[in-house]
Write an enzyme that holds these catalytic residues in place. Structure first.
Site, PDB file in Angstrom:
ATOM      1  N   LEU A   1      17.384 -30.132  33.646  1.00 60.97           N
ATOM      2  CA  LEU A   1      16.153 -29.289  34.777  1.00 60.97           C
ATOM      3  C   LEU A   1      16.314 -30.702  34.991  1.00 60.97           C
ATOM      4  O   LEU A   1      15.440 -31.309  34.747  1.00 60.97           O
ATOM      5  CB  LEU A   1      15.558 -28.098  33.906  1.00 60.97           C
TER       6      LEU A   1
ATOM      7  N   ILE B   1      22.840 -37.375  36.704  1.00 60.38           N
ATOM      8  CA  ILE B   1      22.432 -37.446  37.266  1.00 60.38           C
ATOM      9  C   ILE B   1      21.148 -37.361  37.369  1.00 60.38           C
ATOM     10  O   ILE B   1      20.291 -37.780  38.291  1.00 60.38           O
ATOM     11  CB  ILE B   1      22.826 -36.183  38.211  1.00 60.38           C
ATOM     12  N   LYS B   2      20.464 -36.474  36.415  1.00 66.26           N
ATOM     13  CA  LYS B   2      19.076 -36.255  36.350  1.00 66.26           C
ATOM     14  C   LYS B   2      18.599 -37.936  36.122  1.00 66.26           C
ATOM     15  O   LYS B   2      17.468 -38.040  36.192  1.00 66.26           O
ATOM     16  CB  LYS B   2      19.313 -35.317  34.966  1.00 66.26           C
ATOM     17  N   LEU B   3      19.065 -38.337  35.107  1.00 66.01           N
ATOM     18  CA  LEU B   3      18.597 -40.017  35.424  1.00 66.01           C
ATOM     19  C   LEU B   3      17.976 -40.679  36.377  1.00 66.01           C
ATOM     20  O   LEU B   3      17.411 -41.279  36.897  1.00 66.01           O
ATOM     21  CB  LEU B   3      18.900 -41.160  34.270  1.00 66.01           C
TER      22      LEU B   3
ATOM     23  N   ASN C   1      15.330 -39.252  38.112  1.00 67.63           N
ATOM     24  CA  ASN C   1      14.764 -39.436  37.921  1.00 67.63           C
ATOM     25  C   ASN C   1      14.120 -41.147  38.271  1.00 67.63           C
ATOM     26  O   ASN C   1      12.907 -41.426  38.692  1.00 67.63           O
ATOM     27  CB  ASN C   1      14.346 -39.545  35.918  1.00 67.63           C
TER      28      ASN C   1
END
Length: 191
Positions: free
Chosen positions: A32, A81-83, A86
């Site tokens: 998320l 993708i989340k990393l 970030n």
């Protein structure tokens, strides 16, 4: 079905997915993003790593908590993708901190920079080529270039350094990083 909404290291995700599969369970990575305010309002962003069938099955559930649901690829892609998301956010934070430090060392009133960032004054640092048509049409006013030398795309436009911030130069270097133990299969997906 196990839905992992954490921010997690890709190799851990692969191990958890394999462990779940060994027990007959489907493991989906769906990290998320956004803030607690969006969470309370059910307007989170979700980056889902799953095959098409699992994504179709899970999507109605995610619609209860998310405004934007992105099917970013197969299993494991959500956490990658989340990393990367970030990484981009942290890069912006680092650049902002550096800008304040440079401004303070240069002796400028850093409150002016706060005003810019708070959108009290409109500004931007796009490439010269991308805004030249807007400058020529009068929609934008060019103030200075961020390179160490004047740009041939904007003849007569001074550099930021020559306009009062000696030594100022923005050089953009883009790179993609991954943990040292990232598997070759993941790296190949990124190429």
């Amino acid at each position: 079905m196990i839905v992992d909404c954490s921010t997690s290291e890709p190799d851990s995700t692969a191990k958890l997915r394999a462990g779940a599969a060994a027990k007959g369970a489907l493991y989906i990575d769906a990290p998320l993003s956004r803030t607690p305010l969006e969470a309370e309002a059910g307007k989170l962003n979700v980056m889902v790593g799953a095959d098409d069938a699992a994504f179709a099955h899970l999507k109605p559930l995610l619609e209860a908590i998310a405004e934007n649901i992105f099917h970013v690829g197969g299993p494991g892609a959500g956490h990658i993708i989340k990393l990367l998301n970030n990484f981009i956010a942290q890069s912006i934070c680092t650049a902002t901190a550096e800008a304040f430090a440079v401004g303070q060392r240069a002796g400028v009133n850093v409150q002016s920079l706060v005003d810019l960032i708070a959108n009290r004054v409109h500004y931007m640092f796009p490439s010269a080529a991308s805004v030249t048509p807007q400058v020529k049409s009068g929609k934008l006013k060019a103030i200075a270039v961020t390179s160490a030398t004047p740009s041939s795309l904007a003849p007569g436009l001074p550099t930021v350094a020559s306009s009062g911030l000696p030594g100022f130069e923005i050089v953009a270097i883009f790179a993609m990083w991954a943990p040292a133990k990232t598997g070759d299969a993941i790296i190949k997906q990124l190429h």
